[in-house]
Design a protein around this motif. Structure first.
Motif, PDB file in Angstrom:
ATOM      1  N   VAL A 164       0.836  -1.206   0.000  1.00 25.43           N
ATOM      2  CA  VAL A 164       0.000   0.000   0.000  1.00 25.43           C
ATOM      3  C   VAL A 164       0.868   1.252   0.000  1.00 25.43           C
ATOM      4  O   VAL A 164       0.638   2.183  -0.791  1.00 25.43           O
ATOM      5  CB  VAL A 164      -0.946   0.009   1.221  1.00 25.43           C
ATOM      6  CG1 VAL A 164      -1.743   1.305   1.258  1.00 25.43           C
ATOM      7  CG2 VAL A 164      -1.884  -1.192   1.181  1.00 25.43           C
ATOM      8  N   THR A 165       1.857   1.309   0.866  1.00 24.20           N
ATOM      9  CA  THR A 165       2.710   2.495   0.918  1.00 24.20           C
ATOM     10  C   THR A 165       3.508   2.662  -0.376  1.00 24.20           C
ATOM     11  O   THR A 165       3.790   3.789  -0.797  1.00 24.20           O
ATOM     12  CB  THR A 165       3.677   2.418   2.111  1.00 24.20           C
ATOM     13  OG1 THR A 165       4.416   1.186   2.064  1.00 24.20           O
ATOM     14  CG2 THR A 165       2.916   2.474   3.429  1.00 24.20           C
ATOM     15  N   GLY A 166       3.853   1.549  -1.023  1.00 17.22           N
ATOM     16  CA  GLY A 166       4.540   1.630  -2.310  1.00 17.22           C
ATOM     17  C   GLY A 166       3.663   2.259  -3.376  1.00 17.22           C
ATOM     18  O   GLY A 166       4.126   3.093  -4.169  1.00 17.22           O
ATOM     19  N   ALA A 167       2.377   1.856  -3.404  1.00 15.95           N
ATOM     20  CA  ALA A 167       1.431   2.425  -4.372  1.00 15.95           C
ATOM     21  C   ALA A 167       1.217   3.914  -4.124  1.00 15.95           C
ATOM     22  O   ALA A 167       1.140   4.720  -5.061  1.00 15.95           O
ATOM     23  CB  ALA A 167       0.101   1.676  -4.286  1.00 15.95           C
ATOM     24  N   ILE A 168       1.141   4.285  -2.858  1.00 18.88           N
ATOM     25  CA  ILE A 168       0.935   5.693  -2.502  1.00 18.88           C
ATOM     26  C   ILE A 168       2.167   6.525  -2.827  1.00 18.88           C
ATOM     27  O   ILE A 168       2.057   7.661  -3.309  1.00 18.88           O
ATOM     28  CB  ILE A 168       0.577   5.809  -1.007  1.00 18.88           C
ATOM     29  CG1 ILE A 168      -0.815   5.209  -0.756  1.00 18.88           C
ATOM     30  CG2 ILE A 168       0.622   7.260  -0.537  1.00 18.88           C
ATOM     31  CD1 ILE A 168      -1.199   5.132   0.706  1.00 18.88           C
ATOM     32  N   PRO A 185      -7.102   3.998  -0.966  1.00 17.79           N
ATOM     33  CA  PRO A 185      -6.825   2.889  -1.895  1.00 17.79           C
ATOM     34  C   PRO A 185      -7.731   1.684  -1.685  1.00 17.79           C
ATOM     35  O   PRO A 185      -8.341   1.506  -0.627  1.00 17.79           O
ATOM     36  CB  PRO A 185      -5.371   2.536  -1.576  1.00 17.79           C
ATOM     37  CG  PRO A 185      -5.181   2.969  -0.163  1.00 17.79           C
ATOM     38  CD  PRO A 185      -6.048   4.161   0.037  1.00 17.79           C
ATOM     39  N   LYS A 186      -7.780   0.859  -2.733  1.00 19.42           N
ATOM     40  CA  LYS A 186      -8.463  -0.433  -2.657  1.00 19.42           C
ATOM     41  C   LYS A 186      -7.396  -1.523  -2.658  1.00 19.42           C
ATOM     42  O   LYS A 186      -6.535  -1.562  -3.540  1.00 19.42           O
ATOM     43  CB  LYS A 186      -9.403  -0.619  -3.841  1.00 19.42           C
ATOM     44  CG  LYS A 186     -10.643   0.271  -3.803  1.00 19.42           C
ATOM     45  CD  LYS A 186     -11.573  -0.052  -4.953  1.00 19.42           C
ATOM     46  CE  LYS A 186     -12.849   0.778  -4.882  1.00 19.42           C
ATOM     47  NZ  LYS A 186     -13.776   0.457  -5.996  1.00 19.42           N
ATOM     48  N   VAL A 187      -7.471  -2.389  -1.674  1.00 22.47           N
ATOM     49  CA  VAL A 187      -6.482  -3.457  -1.517  1.00 22.47           C
ATOM     50  C   VAL A 187      -7.148  -4.790  -1.825  1.00 22.47           C
ATOM     51  O   VAL A 187      -8.196  -5.111  -1.256  1.00 22.47           O
ATOM     52  CB  VAL A 187      -5.909  -3.473  -0.086  1.00 22.47           C
ATOM     53  CG1 VAL A 187      -4.829  -4.544   0.042  1.00 22.47           C
ATOM     54  CG2 VAL A 187      -5.354  -2.104   0.289  1.00 22.47           C
ATOM     55  N   PHE A 188      -6.547  -5.550  -2.727  1.00 19.32           N
ATOM     56  CA  PHE A 188      -7.065  -6.866  -3.095  1.00 19.32           C
ATOM     57  C   PHE A 188      -6.077  -7.931  -2.610  1.00 19.32           C
ATOM     58  O   PHE A 188      -4.874  -7.840  -2.860  1.00 19.32           O
ATOM     59  CB  PHE A 188      -7.254  -6.973  -4.609  1.00 19.32           C
ATOM     60  CG  PHE A 188      -8.322  -6.062  -5.133  1.00 19.32           C
ATOM     61  CD1 PHE A 188      -9.624  -6.524  -5.305  1.00 19.32           C
ATOM     62  CD2 PHE A 188      -8.041  -4.736  -5.447  1.00 19.32           C
ATOM     63  CE1 PHE A 188     -10.621  -5.677  -5.778  1.00 19.32           C
ATOM     64  CE2 PHE A 188      -9.020  -3.887  -5.927  1.00 19.32           C
ATOM     65  CZ  PHE A 188     -10.327  -4.369  -6.088  1.00 19.32           C
ATOM     66  N   ILE A 189      -6.606  -8.926  -1.915  1.00 20.73           N
ATOM     67  CA  ILE A 189      -5.795 -10.009  -1.362  1.00 20.73           C
ATOM     68  C   ILE A 189      -6.395 -11.332  -1.810  1.00 20.73           C
ATOM     69  O   ILE A 189      -7.598 -11.565  -1.622  1.00 20.73           O
ATOM     70  CB  ILE A 189      -5.745  -9.940   0.177  1.00 20.73           C
ATOM     71  CG1 ILE A 189      -5.208  -8.581   0.643  1.00 20.73           C
ATOM     72  CG2 ILE A 189      -4.915 -11.077   0.747  1.00 20.73           C
ATOM     73  CD1 ILE A 189      -5.264  -8.373   2.142  1.00 20.73           C
ATOM     74  N   SER A 210      -6.961   8.178   4.762  1.00 24.14           N
ATOM     75  CA  SER A 210      -8.244   8.629   5.289  1.00 24.14           C
ATOM     76  C   SER A 210      -9.257   7.500   5.328  1.00 24.14           C
ATOM     77  O   SER A 210     -10.111   7.429   6.211  1.00 24.14           O
ATOM     78  CB  SER A 210      -8.776   9.798   4.452  1.00 24.14           C
ATOM     79  OG  SER A 210      -7.991  10.959   4.677  1.00 24.14           O
ATOM     80  N   SER A 211      -9.178   6.613   4.364  1.00 24.76           N
ATOM     81  CA  SER A 211     -10.012   5.414   4.349  1.00 24.76           C
ATOM     82  C   SER A 211      -9.326   4.377   3.470  1.00 24.76           C
ATOM     83  O   SER A 211      -8.363   4.688   2.751  1.00 24.76           O
ATOM     84  CB  SER A 211     -11.418   5.713   3.827  1.00 24.76           C
ATOM     85  OG  SER A 211     -11.360   6.179   2.490  1.00 24.76           O
ATOM     86  N   ILE A 212      -9.815   3.160   3.534  1.00 19.22           N
ATOM     87  CA  ILE A 212      -9.236   2.091   2.730  1.00 19.22           C
ATOM     88  C   ILE A 212     -10.249   0.957   2.641  1.00 19.22           C
ATOM     89  O   ILE A 212     -11.069   0.775   3.552  1.00 19.22           O
ATOM     90  CB  ILE A 212      -7.913   1.586   3.358  1.00 19.22           C
ATOM     91  CG1 ILE A 212      -7.041   0.861   2.342  1.00 19.22           C
ATOM     92  CG2 ILE A 212      -8.173   0.697   4.561  1.00 19.22           C
ATOM     93  CD1 ILE A 212      -5.615   0.610   2.824  1.00 19.22           C
ATOM     94  N   SER A 213     -10.243   0.242   1.537  1.00 18.05           N
ATOM     95  CA  SER A 213     -11.093  -0.942   1.424  1.00 18.05           C
ATOM     96  C   SER A 213     -10.209  -2.152   1.185  1.00 18.05           C
ATOM     97  O   SER A 213      -9.231  -2.078   0.435  1.00 18.05           O
ATOM     98  CB  SER A 213     -12.106  -0.782   0.278  1.00 18.05           C
ATOM     99  OG  SER A 213     -11.451  -0.766  -0.971  1.00 18.05           O
ATOM    100  N   VAL A 234      -2.927  -3.373  -5.290  1.00 11.73           N
ATOM    101  CA  VAL A 234      -3.516  -2.126  -4.814  1.00 11.73           C
ATOM    102  C   VAL A 234      -3.931  -1.260  -5.998  1.00 11.73           C
ATOM    103  O   VAL A 234      -3.162  -1.071  -6.944  1.00 11.73           O
ATOM    104  CB  VAL A 234      -2.528  -1.343  -3.929  1.00 11.73           C
ATOM    105  CG1 VAL A 234      -3.130  -0.001  -3.500  1.00 11.73           C
ATOM    106  CG2 VAL A 234      -2.147  -2.155  -2.697  1.00 11.73           C
ATOM    107  N   LEU A 235      -5.158  -0.753  -5.933  1.00  8.56           N
ATOM    108  CA  LEU A 235      -5.641   0.255  -6.878  1.00  8.56           C
ATOM    109  C   LEU A 235      -5.730   1.580  -6.137  1.00  8.56           C
ATOM    110  O   LEU A 235      -6.413   1.679  -5.115  1.00  8.56           O
ATOM    111  CB  LEU A 235      -7.005  -0.132  -7.438  1.00  8.56           C
ATOM    112  CG  LEU A 235      -7.050  -1.351  -8.370  1.00  8.56           C
ATOM    113  CD1 LEU A 235      -8.486  -1.642  -8.776  1.00  8.56           C
ATOM    114  CD2 LEU A 235      -6.181  -1.123  -9.604  1.00  8.56           C
ATOM    115  N   PHE A 236      -5.044   2.577  -6.656  1.00 12.20           N
ATOM    116  CA  PHE A 236      -5.025   3.877  -5.988  1.00 12.20           C
ATOM    117  C   PHE A 236      -6.294   4.657  -6.296  1.00 12.20           C
ATOM    118  O   PHE A 236      -6.753   4.709  -7.434  1.00 12.20           O
ATOM    119  CB  PHE A 236      -3.811   4.690  -6.432  1.00 12.20           C
ATOM    120  CG  PHE A 236      -3.793   6.085  -5.877  1.00 12.20           C
ATOM    121  CD1 PHE A 236      -3.315   6.322  -4.598  1.00 12.20           C
ATOM    122  CD2 PHE A 236      -4.285   7.148  -6.631  1.00 12.20           C
ATOM    123  CE1 PHE A 236      -3.309   7.601  -4.080  1.00 12.20           C
ATOM    124  CE2 PHE A 236      -4.285   8.436  -6.112  1.00 12.20           C
ATOM    125  CZ  PHE A 236      -3.790   8.666  -4.841  1.00 12.20           C
TER     126      PHE A 236
END
Length: 275
Positions: A164-168, A185-189, A210-213, A234-236
């Motif tokens: 996530v931090t890499g995508a940001i 961001p949207k995180v897919f696992i 601020s938020s994340i899914s 991750v989709l930003f």
């Protein structure tokens, strides 16, 4: 870098009243319990290192702990609570309790190596008493702090956080955003067990967004990925809502104080005592 870590401790512990603020270990969030686990691990390394005169090894271990585990992870995550939560907040009280414990461990661990820096640190906090860090013993740690299962869990969470931090960071470098709080961001696992681990915590808090899914789903090449962590993508997306001028988080609900509509409800309640 070590001095910056120690300065952060001093600043964050200003006015700390152990009798009123201290939280029991069992009441602390997992993040604080993980820090205490790391202290229990380091305690053995430090004591064995000093007994065998391996001073360079001790210094490297403590330096890495301060720069990575503390400054880049724990301090970064808990700044929001320390700066913006109310004094009664369980998270803030737990964090200050752990910072107090960290202070005594780091001061006594570093004293044989950084003699003057450790004394300066100690006297800055306790300078009004006839004391010296070099008269103190390294504190003992309760056995319950050592939790290998918790350590493994947070190692996995930190691996996902790294993606996530890499995508940001890419969006920050491209001047799309200036702060991670501008991201949602949207995180897919695609691993069920890992998904359940991440879903069990406030992952937006851990990633400082601020938020994340977080979704259980297939990872594909359209997402940001890291080669060494192939089951996370991750989709930003930009955060929606208004920016709180106190905590800088983006929310869809502002404070209810008419003359302070530019702050969020949490900050309104904390700063002005409004529900």
């Amino acid at each position: 870098r070590l001095r910056n870590t120690l300065r952060f401790l001093l600043g964050s512990l200003s006015g700390f009243d152990r009798d009123k603020e201290q939280m029991a270990y069992e009441e602390m969030p997992e993040l604080e319990q993980w820090v205490l686990h790391r202290l229990s691990e380091l305690d053995n390394i430090v004591r064995e290192g000093y007994e065998s005169y391996q001073f360079q090894s001790v210094f490297q271990q403590l330096f890495q702990f301060c720069t990575i585990d503390l400054s880049s992870v724990y301090f970064d995550i808990r700044k929001d609570s320390l700066y913006c939560d109310s004094q009664e907040s369980q998270v803030r009280r737990s964090s200050r309790t752990v910072l107090d414990i960290l202070f005594f461990r780091l001061a006594t661990w570093l004293a044989p190596i950084l003699v003057f820096t450790s004394e300066e640190l100690w006297l800055e906090r306790f300078g009004d008493t006839d004391t010296s860090v070099h008269l103190e013993d390294i504190p003992d740690n309760p056995r319950k702090w050592h939790k290998e299962e918790l350590s493994w869990k947070w190692d996995q969470i930190r691996r996902v956080r790294k993606v996530v931090t890499g995508a940001i960071e890419i969006q920050r470098q491209n001047k799309v955003i200036g702060s991670s709080l501008e991201a949602s961001p949207k995180v897919f696992i695609d691993d069920q067990n890992l998904f359940e681990l991440v879903s069990s915590i406030d992952f937006a808090e851990i990633c400082i967004t601020s938020s994340i899914s977080v979704e259980l789903g297939q990872v594909n090449n359209s997402m940001f990925r890291l080669e060494e962590i192939d089951n996370v993508g991750v989709l930003f997306e930009l955060a929606s809502g208004d920016k709180c001028q106190r905590c800088w988080k983006y929310t869809n609900s502002s404070g209810n104080v008419s003359e302070h509509k530019d702050i969020c409800k949490r900050c309104s309640k904390t700063f002005f005592g409004n529900n």
